[in-house]
Design a protein around this motif. Structure first.
Motif, PDB file in Angstrom:
ATOM      1  N   LEU A 128       0.833  -1.209   0.000  1.00 44.35           N
ATOM      2  CA  LEU A 128       0.000   0.000   0.000  1.00 44.35           C
ATOM      3  C   LEU A 128       0.867   1.259   0.000  1.00 44.35           C
ATOM      4  O   LEU A 128       0.671   2.164  -0.805  1.00 44.35           O
ATOM      5  N   PHE A 129       1.854   1.296   0.905  1.00 41.67           N
ATOM      6  CA  PHE A 129       2.734   2.466   0.987  1.00 41.67           C
ATOM      7  C   PHE A 129       3.497   2.657  -0.317  1.00 41.67           C
ATOM      8  O   PHE A 129       3.650   3.775  -0.803  1.00 41.67           O
ATOM      9  N   GLN A 130       3.958   1.547  -0.884  1.00 41.69           N
ATOM     10  CA  GLN A 130       4.697   1.593  -2.140  1.00 41.69           C
ATOM     11  C   GLN A 130       3.822   2.193  -3.241  1.00 41.69           C
ATOM     12  O   GLN A 130       4.275   3.045  -4.008  1.00 41.69           O
ATOM     13  N   GLN A 131       2.552   1.777  -3.293  1.00 44.23           N
ATOM     14  CA  GLN A 131       1.670   2.244  -4.360  1.00 44.23           C
ATOM     15  C   GLN A 131       1.257   3.708  -4.188  1.00 44.23           C
ATOM     16  O   GLN A 131       1.103   4.423  -5.162  1.00 44.23           O
ATOM     17  N   ILE A 132       1.067   4.146  -2.932  1.00 44.97           N
ATOM     18  CA  ILE A 132       0.727   5.569  -2.745  1.00 44.97           C
ATOM     19  C   ILE A 132       1.963   6.437  -2.899  1.00 44.97           C
ATOM     20  O   ILE A 132       1.858   7.652  -3.012  1.00 44.97           O
ATOM     21  N   GLY A 133       3.136   5.816  -2.859  1.00 45.61           N
ATOM     22  CA  GLY A 133       4.360   6.590  -2.985  1.00 45.61           C
ATOM     23  C   GLY A 133       4.866   7.119  -1.659  1.00 45.61           C
ATOM     24  O   GLY A 133       5.615   8.095  -1.620  1.00 45.61           O
ATOM     25  N   LEU A 134       4.432   6.470  -0.549  1.00 45.28           N
ATOM     26  CA  LEU A 134       4.958   6.860   0.763  1.00 45.28           C
ATOM     27  C   LEU A 134       6.143   5.959   1.098  1.00 45.28           C
ATOM     28  O   LEU A 134       6.179   4.800   0.724  1.00 45.28           O
ATOM     29  N   ARG A 135       7.094   6.527   1.831  1.00 41.19           N
ATOM     30  CA  ARG A 135       8.261   5.750   2.225  1.00 41.19           C
ATOM     31  C   ARG A 135       7.943   5.007   3.526  1.00 41.19           C
ATOM     32  O   ARG A 135       7.520   5.641   4.491  1.00 41.19           O
ATOM     33  N   PRO A 136       8.085   3.686   3.569  1.00 37.87           N
ATOM     34  CA  PRO A 136       7.835   2.992   4.838  1.00 37.87           C
ATOM     35  C   PRO A 136       8.847   3.425   5.900  1.00 37.87           C
ATOM     36  O   PRO A 136      10.005   3.684   5.578  1.00 37.87           O
ATOM     37  N   SER A 137       8.392   3.556   7.135  1.00 37.21           N
ATOM     38  CA  SER A 137       9.307   3.947   8.209  1.00 37.21           C
ATOM     39  C   SER A 137       8.826   3.312   9.495  1.00 37.21           C
ATOM     40  O   SER A 137       7.659   2.933   9.608  1.00 37.21           O
ATOM     41  N   TRP A 138       9.710   3.189  10.459  1.00 33.34           N
ATOM     42  CA  TRP A 138       9.296   2.553  11.710  1.00 33.34           C
ATOM     43  C   TRP A 138       8.272   3.387  12.453  1.00 33.34           C
ATOM     44  O   TRP A 138       7.418   2.861  13.150  1.00 33.34           O
ATOM     45  N   GLY A 219      11.022  -0.040   6.866  1.00 33.69           N
ATOM     46  CA  GLY A 219      11.787   0.881   6.032  1.00 33.69           C
ATOM     47  C   GLY A 219      13.277   0.672   6.213  1.00 33.69           C
ATOM     48  O   GLY A 219      13.752  -0.442   6.432  1.00 33.69           O
ATOM     49  N   THR A 220      14.032   1.774   6.162  1.00 33.31           N
ATOM     50  CA  THR A 220      15.484   1.694   6.144  1.00 33.31           C
ATOM     51  C   THR A 220      16.080   1.208   7.453  1.00 33.31           C
ATOM     52  O   THR A 220      17.065   0.486   7.459  1.00 33.31           O
ATOM     53  N   PHE A 221      15.491   1.657   8.570  1.00 26.91           N
ATOM     54  CA  PHE A 221      16.126   1.377   9.856  1.00 26.91           C
ATOM     55  C   PHE A 221      15.443   0.226  10.586  1.00 26.91           C
ATOM     56  O   PHE A 221      14.220   0.192  10.691  1.00 26.91           O
ATOM     57  N   ASN A 222      16.245  -0.705  11.087  1.00 27.07           N
ATOM     58  CA  ASN A 222      15.719  -1.880  11.769  1.00 27.07           C
ATOM     59  C   ASN A 222      15.236  -1.569  13.174  1.00 27.07           C
ATOM     60  O   ASN A 222      15.808  -0.726  13.858  1.00 27.07           O
ATOM     61  N   THR A 223      14.194  -2.287  13.611  1.00 28.04           N
ATOM     62  CA  THR A 223      13.863  -2.299  15.029  1.00 28.04           C
ATOM     63  C   THR A 223      14.659  -3.441  15.668  1.00 28.04           C
ATOM     64  O   THR A 223      15.255  -4.256  14.968  1.00 28.04           O
TER      65      THR A 223
END
Lengths: 272, 301
Positions: A128-138, A219-223
């Protein structure tokens, strides 16, 4: 309750219960002991000397990825999830005391949130985030993903609490001239405070340990759990156990602090 | 829901205005939950359903309407084997957690006499479940491994000549770890229903001459069924969704549906994973719907 002599059943079940507790805690204590492994020790017993080497190793930044950063992210995320879970569950619990259109649908949506496999939610939010163009983040997508796991618990607990809550307390307050806000803040809230703290504990620990829902959404940073999961495949030293010991200790501290607060609230209420 | 009904009739003055206010405030109070679940549960699932019909190659997805993903998923023998394997895990883990969960809950509810002690022992059971699942999985490695505690003990005692290999990285390890991880989800709901059984029913049965086995079988277990049903929902859905336990504990030798999805996701085959997700979701929801026919959750809370 009954005062007769303890039966055979009691002793058999006691033994069963002790075995169950050993089963729960045994392996955990094994890794706690092994995290004090000597510098040349391996992943299994026997202990090759005693040292704090692996704990020191844990805090050297290069050794095992970004332990400090992932811990900080997991802690903040847990705190955010906790606050939102408590507030939203309380509001929803209050709403469910009245009849409103769609109440049943919303209730079953919350139940569905509990039973939908977490990897499906992870995949769905990721795509969903990919399709709306939002960057996934923690703090964005993973935050939402965690809420789909903690909110149903919170809502079900509040539902159970209000099922047992007699409205006569509020009626008494209203008859004495309290406004609806005063009734809420001085009568209702103190009475359900321990449950709310319980919901908060659930919210924090479930988020702090959540793994599957974070997989596609961090996203980029791991939990922290993602970091640990990565380590299971490529770390072959007891530093893995040291990490396990530290995070488990932290969980225990959180649980103990929460229980402490609940007991303290209970004492204060009975005294005052 | 009786509380709500009482509320409606108990309002004193300004009944209509108050009830209109109460009504709208109920909507406001429910709104945050509805919005969050709408955005992060419903929308993503709709998205998955849509994407499962899309086309894809090694780099990208293309909006389309093809049923190829389903055909590939359902037409593959590997998929069916993986589903069967996952269902097998679910059945075994369900049976074991139900057995352990019931006896633990029964012991706490009927054999521990003081409430304080009950709460303390219940907390002892609960605490490990609030710590990291992955750490709890890893903690089996030094116990079950080739040079682990169990093998050292067995070899040392002369019971087996060489270390037992199937203890770790096997189906046995997967099931053991799942039972370890999920039993509390069975204990809690059963304990909850057992605590609500009216003790005079047990007394009455005893006065009528029932043996303790008959009391257990004819009074307690039937009344504990709703708790068992709720525990079953938790355990079955958790096992059906599991990929990390299967991956870590089988050492990559066994498969589950979610693990298959995860592998497709890491290859960026999202539409294929989405088709799998839809099939898995339908299966899980059917199972839950089946269980919900037996028990009304709202009454049990």
């Amino acid at each position: 309750m009954s005062h007769e002599k303890r039966s055979l059943e009691f002793w058999v079940l006691s033994a069963f219960f002790v075995l169950f507790v050993l089963f729960l805690y045994g392996p955990l204590s094994a890794i706690v002991i092994l995290s004090f492994q000597g510098e040349n020790g391996g992943l299994t017993f026997p202990l090759n000397g005693l040292s704090l080497h692996w704990f020191a190793n844990l805090f050297e930044r290069q050794a095992v990825g970004d332990f400090g950063g992932s811990f900080r992210r997991s802690f903040l995320l847990g705190a955010m999830v906790m606050i939102v879970t408590v507030v939203v569950s309380l509001l929803a619990g209050l709403a469910f005391r009245r009849r409103f259109l769609g109440a049943t649908a919303l209730f079953y949506l919350a139940v569905a949130s509990l039973v939908v496999p977490s990897i499906i939610i992870s995949l769905g939010i990721g795509v969903l985030f990919q399709q709306i163009g939002l960057r996934p983040s923690w703090y964005g997508s993973a935050f939402g993903a965690h809420l789909t796991w903690t909110l149903p618990f919170g809502v079900l607990i509040m539902f159970a609490v209000f099922n047992r809550f007699s409205p006569s307390y509020e009626e008494a307050a209203r008859d004495l001239g309290a406004s609806s806000w005063q009734t809420f803040a001085h009568v209702l809230l103190p009475m359900i405070a321990p449950s709310l703290i319980g919901v908060g504990l659930f919210g924090f620990t479930l988020s702090y340990d959540e793994f599957a829902r974070t997989l596609m959404t961090a996203g980029t940073f791991n939990t922290l759990p993602l970091e640990i999961y990565g380590m299971t495949t490529n770390v072959t030293t007891p530093v893995l156990y040291a990490l396990g010991t530290v995070t488990t200790l932290f969980s225990f501290l959180v649980i103990a602090a929460t229980l402490g607060i609940i007991v303290w609230l209970g004492r204060r209420r009975t005294r005052g | 829901m009786t509380a709500a009904a009482d509320d409606m009739t108990a309002g004193s003055t300004g009944r209509t205005r108050a009830s209109i206010f109460a009504r709208s405030s109920a909507y406001l109070q429910a709104a945050p939950l509805a919005i969050i679940l709408g955005c992060f549960l419903l929308l993503p699932i709709v998205m998955i359903a849509v994407v499962s019909f899309w086309d894809y190659d090694f780099a990208q997805m293309y909006p389309d309407f093809i049923t190829l993903n389903y055909a590939e998923t359902l037409g593959s023998w590997v998929t069916w084997k993986t589903y069967l394997n996952t269902l097998r895990y679910a059945a075994i883990v369900w049976a074991l957690t139900l057995f352990i969960g019931f006896w633990v809950a029964y012991y706490l509810a009927f054999h521990i006499r003081t409430t304080t002690m009950q709460m303390v022992l219940f907390l002892v059971c609960t605490v490990p479940f609030l710590t990291s699942n992955i750490i709890r999985m890893i903690s089996w490695i030094p116990v079950l491994g080739r040079n682990g505690l169990v093998n050292s003990a067995l070899v040392g005692a002369g019971i087996v000549p060489a270390p037992v290999e199937w203890l770790l990285y096997s189906d046995f390890a997967v099931v053991l770890a799942m039972v370890h991880l999920y039993t509390l989800f069975m204990v809690t709901p059963i304990f909850n229903t057992l605590m609500r059984i009216d003790r005079s029913l047990v007394e009455a049965a005893r006065d009528a001459g029932a043996t303790s086995w008959q009391i257990l079988w004819n009074v307690i277990i039937p009344l504990a069924k709703p708790g068992m049903a709720i525990g079953t929902i938790f355990v079955v859905t958790l096992v059906m969704a599991d990929f990390s336990t299967v991956q870590v504990m089988s050492g990559g030798q066994s498969a589950s549906v979610a693990l298959m999805m995860k592998n497709q996701m890491s290859l960026l085959q999202y539409p294929a994973a989405a088709a799998n997700a839809v099939v898995l979701l339908v299966l899980v929801l059917l199972m839950v719907a089946g269980i919900l026919r037996i028990v009304d959750i709202r009454k049990e809370l």
